[in-house]
Write a protein that holds these residues in place. Structure first.
Motif, PDB file in Angstrom:
ATOM      1  N   MET A  13       0.828  -1.209   0.000  1.00  0.00           N
ATOM      2  CA  MET A  13       0.000   0.000   0.000  1.00  0.00           C
ATOM      3  C   MET A  13       0.862   1.260   0.000  1.00  0.00           C
ATOM      4  SD  MET A  13      -2.915  -1.237  -0.354  1.00  0.00           S
ATOM      5  CE  MET A  13      -3.720   0.362  -0.384  1.00  0.00           C
ATOM      6  N   GLY A  14       2.038   1.188   0.640  1.00  0.00           N
ATOM      7  CA  GLY A  14       2.951   2.329   0.622  1.00  0.00           C
ATOM      8  C   GLY A  14       3.480   2.594  -0.776  1.00  0.00           C
ATOM      9  N   VAL A  15       3.893   1.538  -1.463  1.00  0.00           N
ATOM     10  CA  VAL A  15       4.386   1.664  -2.831  1.00  0.00           C
ATOM     11  C   VAL A  15       3.273   2.165  -3.756  1.00  0.00           C
ATOM     12  CG1 VAL A  15       5.212   0.352  -4.833  1.00  0.00           C
ATOM     13  CG2 VAL A  15       6.189  -0.076  -2.566  1.00  0.00           C
ATOM     14  N   LEU A  16       2.059   1.652  -3.548  1.00  0.00           N
ATOM     15  CA  LEU A  16       0.916   2.081  -4.356  1.00  0.00           C
ATOM     16  C   LEU A  16       0.692   3.574  -4.211  1.00  0.00           C
ATOM     17  CD1 LEU A  16      -1.552   1.246  -6.118  1.00  0.00           C
ATOM     18  CD2 LEU A  16      -2.829   0.967  -3.973  1.00  0.00           C
ATOM     19  N   TYR A  17       0.711   4.064  -2.968  1.00  0.00           N
ATOM     20  CA  TYR A  17       0.484   5.496  -2.743  1.00  0.00           C
ATOM     21  C   TYR A  17       1.617   6.346  -3.333  1.00  0.00           C
ATOM     22  CZ  TYR A  17       0.698  10.017  -0.535  1.00  0.00           C
ATOM     23  OH  TYR A  17       0.823  11.367  -0.335  1.00  0.00           O
ATOM     24  N   PHE A 167      12.746   9.270  10.980  1.00  0.00           N
ATOM     25  CA  PHE A 167      11.732  10.321  11.091  1.00  0.00           C
ATOM     26  C   PHE A 167      12.392  11.697  10.977  1.00  0.00           C
ATOM     27  CE2 PHE A 167       7.233  10.169  12.939  1.00  0.00           C
ATOM     28  CZ  PHE A 167       6.829  11.263  12.191  1.00  0.00           C
ATOM     29  N   VAL A 168      13.526  11.871  11.645  1.00  0.00           N
ATOM     30  CA  VAL A 168      14.262  13.133  11.558  1.00  0.00           C
ATOM     31  C   VAL A 168      14.682  13.405  10.118  1.00  0.00           C
ATOM     32  CG1 VAL A 168      16.387  14.330  12.221  1.00  0.00           C
ATOM     33  CG2 VAL A 168      15.079  13.067  13.943  1.00  0.00           C
ATOM     34  N   ILE A 169      15.178  12.373   9.451  1.00  0.00           N
ATOM     35  CA  ILE A 169      15.609  12.518   8.052  1.00  0.00           C
ATOM     36  C   ILE A 169      14.424  12.895   7.160  1.00  0.00           C
ATOM     37  CG2 ILE A 169      16.501  11.270   6.040  1.00  0.00           C
ATOM     38  CD1 ILE A 169      18.195   9.615   8.029  1.00  0.00           C
ATOM     39  N   SER A 170      13.301  12.207   7.350  1.00  0.00           N
ATOM     40  CA  SER A 170      12.111  12.475   6.541  1.00  0.00           C
ATOM     41  C   SER A 170      11.648  13.913   6.703  1.00  0.00           C
ATOM     42  CB  SER A 170      10.984  11.522   6.958  1.00  0.00           C
ATOM     43  OG  SER A 170       9.809  11.776   6.215  1.00  0.00           O
ATOM     44  N   ASP A 171      11.557  14.372   7.946  1.00  0.00           N
ATOM     45  CA  ASP A 171      11.107  15.737   8.190  1.00  0.00           C
ATOM     46  C   ASP A 171      12.122  16.771   7.699  1.00  0.00           C
ATOM     47  OD1 ASP A 171       8.757  14.912   9.222  1.00  0.00           O
ATOM     48  OD2 ASP A 171       9.095  15.596  11.267  1.00  0.00           O
ATOM     49  N   GLU A 186      11.399  14.841  -4.023  1.00  0.00           N
ATOM     50  CA  GLU A 186      11.250  15.043  -2.574  1.00  0.00           C
ATOM     51  C   GLU A 186      10.155  14.167  -1.985  1.00  0.00           C
ATOM     52  OE1 GLU A 186       8.459  16.958   0.322  1.00  0.00           O
ATOM     53  OE2 GLU A 186       8.312  16.948  -1.859  1.00  0.00           O
ATOM     54  N   HIS A 187       9.016  14.093  -2.659  1.00  0.00           N
ATOM     55  CA  HIS A 187       7.873  13.331  -2.160  1.00  0.00           C
ATOM     56  C   HIS A 187       8.240  11.861  -1.946  1.00  0.00           C
ATOM     57  CE1 HIS A 187       3.766  11.947  -1.612  1.00  0.00           C
ATOM     58  NE2 HIS A 187       3.942  11.082  -2.596  1.00  0.00           N
ATOM     59  N   ILE A 188       8.973  11.298  -2.894  1.00  0.00           N
ATOM     60  CA  ILE A 188       9.362   9.884  -2.791  1.00  0.00           C
ATOM     61  C   ILE A 188      10.261   9.666  -1.585  1.00  0.00           C
ATOM     62  CG2 ILE A 188      10.656   8.020  -3.904  1.00  0.00           C
ATOM     63  CD1 ILE A 188       9.729   9.129  -6.601  1.00  0.00           C
ATOM     64  N   PHE A 189      11.287  10.501  -1.434  1.00  0.00           N
ATOM     65  CA  PHE A 189      12.221  10.345  -0.320  1.00  0.00           C
ATOM     66  C   PHE A 189      11.529  10.548   1.023  1.00  0.00           C
ATOM     67  CE2 PHE A 189      15.378  11.884  -3.640  1.00  0.00           C
ATOM     68  CZ  PHE A 189      15.862  10.609  -3.886  1.00  0.00           C
ATOM     69  N   ILE A 192       9.033   7.465   1.740  1.00  0.00           N
ATOM     70  CA  ILE A 192       9.717   6.197   2.000  1.00  0.00           C
ATOM     71  C   ILE A 192      10.322   6.205   3.403  1.00  0.00           C
ATOM     72  CG2 ILE A 192      11.741   4.797   1.403  1.00  0.00           C
ATOM     73  CD1 ILE A 192      11.161   5.370  -1.528  1.00  0.00           C
ATOM     74  N   THR A 193      11.030   7.286   3.741  1.00  0.00           N
ATOM     75  CA  THR A 193      11.635   7.362   5.072  1.00  0.00           C
ATOM     76  C   THR A 193      10.566   7.478   6.151  1.00  0.00           C
ATOM     77  OG1 THR A 193      11.957   9.738   4.690  1.00  0.00           O
ATOM     78  CG2 THR A 193      13.854   8.299   4.342  1.00  0.00           C
ATOM     79  N   TYR A 194       9.480   8.165   5.847  1.00  0.00           N
ATOM     80  CA  TYR A 194       8.407   8.359   6.832  1.00  0.00           C
ATOM     81  C   TYR A 194       7.696   7.047   7.162  1.00  0.00           C
ATOM     82  CZ  TYR A 194       3.880   9.608   8.748  1.00  0.00           C
ATOM     83  OH  TYR A 194       2.754   9.675   9.538  1.00  0.00           O
ATOM     84  N   TYR A 195       7.245   6.338   6.136  1.00  0.00           N
ATOM     85  CA  TYR A 195       6.552   5.073   6.387  1.00  0.00           C
ATOM     86  C   TYR A 195       7.469   4.064   7.078  1.00  0.00           C
ATOM     87  CZ  TYR A 195       2.494   6.321   3.476  1.00  0.00           C
ATOM     88  OH  TYR A 195       1.354   6.903   2.963  1.00  0.00           O
ATOM     89  N   THR A 196       8.729   4.022   6.653  1.00  0.00           N
ATOM     90  CA  THR A 196       9.685   3.102   7.276  1.00  0.00           C
ATOM     91  C   THR A 196       9.905   3.469   8.740  1.00  0.00           C
ATOM     92  OG1 THR A 196      10.810   2.887   5.146  1.00  0.00           O
ATOM     93  CG2 THR A 196      11.966   2.045   7.079  1.00  0.00           C
ATOM     94  N   ALA A 197      10.014   4.770   9.010  1.00  0.00           N
ATOM     95  CA  ALA A 197      10.196   5.238  10.387  1.00  0.00           C
ATOM     96  C   ALA A 197       9.023   4.818  11.263  1.00  0.00           C
ATOM     97  CB  ALA A 197      10.336   6.761  10.396  1.00  0.00           C
ATOM     98  N   GLN A 198       7.820   5.041  10.788  1.00  0.00           N
ATOM     99  CA  GLN A 198       6.645   4.702  11.575  1.00  0.00           C
ATOM    100  C   GLN A 198       6.522   3.191  11.781  1.00  0.00           C
ATOM    101  OE1 GLN A 198       5.513   6.992  13.205  1.00  0.00           O
ATOM    102  NE2 GLN A 198       4.151   8.407  12.149  1.00  0.00           N
TER     103      GLN A 198
END
Length: 217
Positions: A13-17, A167-171, A186-189, A192-198
């Protein structure tokens, strides 16, 4: 559904979005954006051990507020506030898992230096823009997320530590693109880091409260 299969569904679902769902209409985009976070919260809840601690509930609430931030980040102050509340719940949960180590404690140095350097660039960029009212909120948010990352590391939990750093990297990527200068893809990076962090933060709940939980060092 078996809980062990959820990570695969979260990934799909993350890849789909990130790569397939179009930008418009916005409501459609937001719906698919929230699905991975809803699955991550579901995964976190059903990963909780029988003997639950304050950390489990605090981090679970943090996940919920971050999902609200996810859906409202287009209204920046609302989304930023929701994420800030989420980080404060994360931070509180990690404090209850405090395991002192001089090496872990020393991580406050690179975290502090990074937050100061990057935060200074953000503050200067915001101060030069038309959105000068964001200077104080940005400083508060940077302080909160840096503190959250340090307390996650102090918990000694591998997944919480990695998740908080991601999370720090994503933000940082999001803020740099928004306030300093554009970043290609930017959106991809960010996502990806955000979903992985969570996901890593959610997965860390399995080990919280255990006498022999796996630590970083």
């Amino acid at each position: 559904m078996q809980i062990n299969r959820l990570p695969i569904l979260i990934l799909v679902m993350g890849v789909l979005y990130i790569f397939i769902i179009p930008e418009e209409p916005l409501v459609f985009k937001l719906f698919f954006k929230l699905i991975p976070m809803a699955l991550i919260i579901f995964y976190a809840f059903y990963s909780l051990p029988k003997q639950k601690t304050k950390s489990h509930w605090l981090i679970l609430i943090g996940l919920f507020f971050c999902s609200i931030g996810d859906g409202t980040i287009h209204w920046f102050i609302v989304g930023l506030t929701s994420f800030l509340i989420g980080h404060l719940f994360y931070l509180s949960g990690f404090i209850y898992q405090w395991k002192f180590s001089i090496w872990r404690a020393a991580s406050i140095i690179p975290i502090g230096v990074y937050a100061w350097i990057i935060g200074s660039d953000f503050v200067q960029a915001v101060a030069r823009s038309e959105d000068t009212y964001l200077v104080i909120p940005v400083i508060i948010y940077m302080t909160a997320i840096a503190s959250m990352a340090w307390f996650a590391i102090m918990s000694g939990n591998v997944f919480a530590s990695i998740g908080s750093i991601l999370f720090v990297i994503s933000d940082s990527i999001l803020a740099w693109n928004m306030f300093v200068s554009p970043i290609n893809n930017e959106h991809i990076f960010v996502m990806i880091t955000y979903y992985t962090a969570q996901f890593f933060i959610a997965h860390s709940l399995r080990n919280f409260g255990k006498k022999h939980s796996r630590t970083v060092w």
